[in-house]
Scaffold this motif. Structure first.
Motif, PDB file in Angstrom:
ATOM      1  N   ALA A 326      17.797  28.930  15.042  1.00 42.90           N
ATOM      2  CA  ALA A 326      16.950  27.546  14.437  1.00 42.90           C
ATOM      3  C   ALA A 326      15.992  27.198  15.635  1.00 42.90           C
ATOM      4  CB  ALA A 326      18.079  26.402  14.439  1.00 42.90           C
ATOM      5  N   ALA A 327      15.118  26.341  15.159  1.00 41.78           N
ATOM      6  CA  ALA A 327      13.646  26.118  16.153  1.00 41.78           C
ATOM      7  C   ALA A 327      13.411  24.727  15.629  1.00 41.78           C
ATOM      8  CB  ALA A 327      12.868  27.290  15.997  1.00 41.78           C
ATOM      9  N   GLY A 328      14.148  23.885  15.139  1.00 34.40           N
ATOM     10  CA  GLY A 328      13.826  22.521  14.790  1.00 34.40           C
ATOM     11  C   GLY A 328      13.970  22.341  13.208  1.00 34.40           C
ATOM     12  N   TYR A 329      14.171  23.427  12.464  1.00 34.32           N
ATOM     13  CA  TYR A 329      14.801  23.158  11.220  1.00 34.32           C
ATOM     14  C   TYR A 329      15.786  24.453  11.229  1.00 34.32           C
ATOM     15  CZ  TYR A 329      10.497  21.082   9.534  1.00 34.32           C
ATOM     16  OH  TYR A 329       9.403  20.410   9.202  1.00 34.32           O
ATOM     17  N   ASN A 330      17.062  23.812  10.318  1.00 29.47           N
ATOM     18  CA  ASN A 330      18.197  24.821  10.503  1.00 29.47           C
ATOM     19  C   ASN A 330      18.610  25.733   9.330  1.00 29.47           C
ATOM     20  OD1 ASN A 330      18.760  23.703  12.982  1.00 29.47           O
ATOM     21  ND2 ASN A 330      20.101  21.876  12.102  1.00 29.47           N
ATOM     22  N   TYR A 331      17.944  25.487   8.224  1.00 30.39           N
ATOM     23  CA  TYR A 331      18.259  26.178   7.035  1.00 30.39           C
ATOM     24  C   TYR A 331      17.091  27.459   6.671  1.00 30.39           C
ATOM     25  CZ  TYR A 331      21.359  22.315   6.947  1.00 30.39           C
ATOM     26  OH  TYR A 331      22.262  21.450   7.236  1.00 30.39           O
ATOM     27  N   LEU A 332      18.026  28.478   6.201  1.00 32.31           N
ATOM     28  CA  LEU A 332      17.210  29.850   6.204  1.00 32.31           C
ATOM     29  C   LEU A 332      17.547  30.046   4.543  1.00 32.31           C
ATOM     30  CD1 LEU A 332      15.222  32.092   6.703  1.00 32.31           C
ATOM     31  CD2 LEU A 332      17.003  33.318   7.976  1.00 32.31           C
ATOM     32  N   LEU A 333      16.709  30.339   3.694  1.00 31.61           N
ATOM     33  CA  LEU A 333      16.986  30.974   2.599  1.00 31.61           C
ATOM     34  C   LEU A 333      16.778  32.342   2.642  1.00 31.61           C
ATOM     35  CD1 LEU A 333      17.860  30.981  -0.377  1.00 31.61           C
ATOM     36  CD2 LEU A 333      15.783  29.943  -1.174  1.00 31.61           C
ATOM     37  N   ILE A 334      17.481  33.487   2.321  1.00 33.83           N
ATOM     38  CA  ILE A 334      16.774  34.614   2.094  1.00 33.83           C
ATOM     39  C   ILE A 334      16.816  35.052   0.468  1.00 33.83           C
ATOM     40  CG2 ILE A 334      17.233  37.149   2.492  1.00 33.83           C
ATOM     41  CD1 ILE A 334      18.609  36.276   4.957  1.00 33.83           C
ATOM     42  N   ASN A 335      15.585  35.437   0.002  1.00 32.98           N
ATOM     43  CA  ASN A 335      15.530  35.459  -1.383  1.00 32.98           C
ATOM     44  C   ASN A 335      14.987  36.887  -1.676  1.00 32.98           C
ATOM     45  OD1 ASN A 335      14.902  34.902  -4.091  1.00 32.98           O
ATOM     46  ND2 ASN A 335      12.735  34.175  -3.814  1.00 32.98           N
TER      47      ASN A 335
END
Lengths: 599, 116
Positions: A326-335
């Motif tokens: 994380a670098a300020g935003y916490n959510y990663l969507l792998i599509n």
């Protein structure tokens, strides 16, 4: 009396060198395993530093063979095996100046830097042989003079260099220099000198210094010296727990088909949509500042990095993995656009705690998260392709439910080390640049040990953990074979009847019979296994319990050919971690086998 | 160690030749036949088709559940393999020299340069 006194061979992977895993018994070296891979490899999570680093960490090839063409000799010559080295062997070389009035030095040209913009340390052992001074230099990054008679540091050319000199006895000193390297290629040089800063002079043709053990490592300390030749066949020791015993890591051949796996800002490999990318923004799991930051811009849209249209094989499983933080935003969507779904379809990972919190589109592709130091996570997922092209997107979300938004122009997510490999589980990281890259399979065996293997009866023990239970049939774990391979006894993983289980195969004159308890293997934990073979009897013990026994008359020993060779994971290898191998020339009793395999 | 870069008309032709030259050998185990590496073979890498352009999807199409090709892929002719072996193997006209390799073995591109 310890059972070990009965063992003819015991290998615990504590000591290694290039192409070899040492055995404890026999102590003569006759039981040492050979090891080949033919390529470099990366360490896994649990090396001693917790970093993903190249194996071996000594980046210099032929570290004590300066006669090799890899080392240039300028106005000087090298004589190998001139004197006793710091480790007591007669392997130190002498570097002798010629008679010209100029510099006299040994050079390792185009030294291998795998990561620019990182600290590196160059070191070598030196001892006077007519000259008392040397200078180490990394071209473009400065030099240091050392008095190897008094053990003192002379002139340092630039402040960025941190030098050190350490007495190691018998007149030897280990000289080293640490500095930050900002390019991907430079020369390592060892100059003869007749005083501080006096590296250019008229040589006498006979004076020089003794040298041994050159090492160039990433990081700010010289590290323990690791002897190298071509660096391509170094066994990997893996630690599952801090302070625990290491295991020998045997991984199958894999190819990372994602180019520019660390350079996510490279437009030849990656495409950004409504994002900015800051290259080398933070220290990655390799310990180098080479992880990129993906920053959503202020456009109210999806914000994602893409690897578009990767050529794949249709209809097979691929494992994808990437390191994220994380670098300020916490959510990663792998599509991904493969499989049965498309659109915003993939796992959503919360990088504040490393959890897979859900999916968009209903498919999380069996996503898993492995924790790494400093709040890094390795995320892996399993895909089955349905075309010959595949795309991957990495979307940044500000919350778990908002996909389109206006970024603030500074917050984002760090990414590093993307990997896509054909196979049912991810393996250790394979760095790439402009081309796809293969790490060959690890191969370890021992041949010519008929005197250590029971020919008419015996016991084979192994402490082992599989790397996957998604195996293909007949994945060997350990095997003894005759020289012509027609006779063998093999413990292997099988999926006959659609569940993973251990099976013993006995081949006589190329005709095989199979014996199994047909007990499903529930997990990837280490387990202690022993199988006993003798005339008309075969038994298997697992974790202290006899799981199989057969006294049928068809199990016949001895064979017509001697068992002479021992193999680890040699056929259909699916990967293994091995902590211990023992061979007994006798059939141990049930009580002994139970004791041997009890956890 | 030798690295051979190979190009065949198709996968079937390639597999026939690799079996003929004992790069792969058939192995029967538990009544199932698999292919294993032959003597002296360290790695066989199936590179397959090589794409020479950058195909793209229409922007946003994957988010409408309708991924649509904007630029279709262009593949070079042939089906490609890399073989790493201890011995020299005569692959004849199937062995090619490439200037811009799409595949490498970890450490070998660098090591080759260093040892020259």
């Amino acid at each position: 009396m310890s059972l070990l006194t009965k063992a003819s061979l015991v290998m615990t992977p504590n000591a290694i060198k290039e192409s070899k895993v040492y055995s404890i018994i026999p102590s003569s070296g006759n039981g040492d395993f050979t090891f080949t891979r033919g390529t470099l490899a990366s360490s896994t999570l649990n090396n001693d530093a917790g970093l993903i680093e190249t194996v071996p960490y000594n980046l210099v090839t032929y570290s004590q063979d300066y006669t090799n063409a890899a080392w240039g000799k300028v106005n000087s010559s090298i004589t190998a095996n001139s004197t006793q080295s710091p480790n007591g062997t007669n392997t130190a070389s002498s570097l002798i100046e010629n008679t010209v009035n100029n510099v006299h030095y040994l050079q390792r040209a185009s030294a291998v830097f795998f990561n620019a913009n990182a600290d590196y340390t160059f070191s070598i052992y030196a001892k006077p042989n007519g000259r008392n001074w040397i200078a180490l230099q990394i071209t473009g990054f400065g030099s240091v003079y050392f008095n190897i008679s008094t053990g003192t540091i002379g002139t340092v050319s630039v402040a960025a260099i941190t030098p050190s000199i350490q007495s190691v006895g018998n007149g030897w000193y280990r000289c080293s220099m640490k500095t930050n390297i900002t390019v991907d290629n430079a020369n390592l040089q060892v100059f003869l000198a007749i005083g501080d800063t006096i590296g250019s002079y008229t040589g006498d043709g006979v004076s020089g210094v003794f040298l041994w053990g050159a090492q160039f490592v990433q990081g700010s300390s010289p590290k323990d010296y690791f002897f190298t030749t071509d660096r391509l066949n170094v066994p990997r020791l893996n630690y599952d727990t801090v302070g625990g015993c290491p295991s020998l890591l045997l991984e199958p051949q894999r190819i990372n088909i994602l180019t520019y796996s660390e350079q996510l800002d490279n437009i030849a490999g990656w495409t950004g949509t409504a994002i900015n990318i800051t290259a080398n923004s933070i220290i990655s799991p390799s310990g180098v500042q080479n992880a990129d930051k993906i920053i959503p811009n202020t456009t109210n849209y999806f914000h994602y990095l893409s690897k578009n249209m990767i050529t794949v094989t249709n209809g097979i499983q691929y494992s994808f993995s990437i390191f994220a933080k994380a670098a300020g935003y916490n959510y990663l969507l792998i599509n991904t656009t493969t499989g049965t779904s498309s659109g915003i379809a993939g796992p959503l990972i919360d990088l504040s705690n490393g959890t897979v919190i859900g999916t968009y589109g209903g498919n999380n592709y069996s996503a898993k998260v492995t924790v790494f130091p400093d709040n890094w996570y390795r995320i892996d997922l399993l895909l089955t392709t349905n075309a010959i092209l595949l795309s991957l997107d990495f979307n940044v979300f500000p919350t778990s439910t908002i996909a389109t938004f206006s970024g603030n122009g500074s917050s984002g997510i760090y990414l590093w080390g993307a990997q896509l490999e054909a196979g049912a589980y991810p393996t250790s990281y394979i760095p790439t640049v402009a081309s796809t890259v293969t790490r060959n399979g690890d191969v370890s065996n021992k041949s010519g040990i008929s005197d250590l293997i029971g020919q008419t009866e015996g016991t084979i023990y192994i402490e082992y953990a599989p790397l996957t239970l998604s195996i293909i049939a007949g994945s060997n774990i350990i095997s003894i074979k005759s020289t012509d391979n027609t006779n063998s006894v093999t413990l292997f993983l099988d999926v006959y009847a659609d569940f993973p289980h251990f099976t013993i195969a006995i081949f006589k004159n190329s005709v095989g019979n199979y014996y199994s308890p047909f007990v499903s293997i529930p997990n990837l934990n280490f387990r202690k296994l022993a199988f006993v073979y003798k005339s008309n009897s075969i038994s298997l013990f697992e974790n202290g319990i006899r799981t199989y026994n057969n006294n049928a008359t068809g199990i016949i020993f001895p064979f017509s050919s001697n068992f002479a060779n021992l193999f680890l994971a040699d056929v259909n290898p699916q990967g293994a971690k091995i902590k211990n191998v023992q061979i007994y020339k006798t059939a141990l009793s049930d009580t002994e086998c139970a004791a041997l395999t009890t956890l | 160690m030798k690295i051979s870069k190979l190009k065949y008309a198709d996968k079937e032709t390639a597999m026939a030749d690799l079996l003929l030259k004992n790069v792969y050998v058939k192995h029967t185990f538990n009544d199932e036949e698999t292919l294993i590496y032959g003597e002296g073979i360290h790695a066989v890498v199936e590179i397959g088709l090589i794409c020479i352009n950058q195909p793209t999807l229409e922007i946003g199409s994957i988010y409408n559940n309708q991924p649509t090709l904007e630029i279709a892929p262009i593949f070079t002719d042939g089906y490609h393999y890399d073989v790493m072996s201890e011995q020299d193997i005569d692959f004849g006209d199937n062995e090619v020299v490439v200037n811009n390799p799409k595949h490498s073995f970890l450490g070998h591109n660098v090591i080759t340069v260093l040892n020259e």
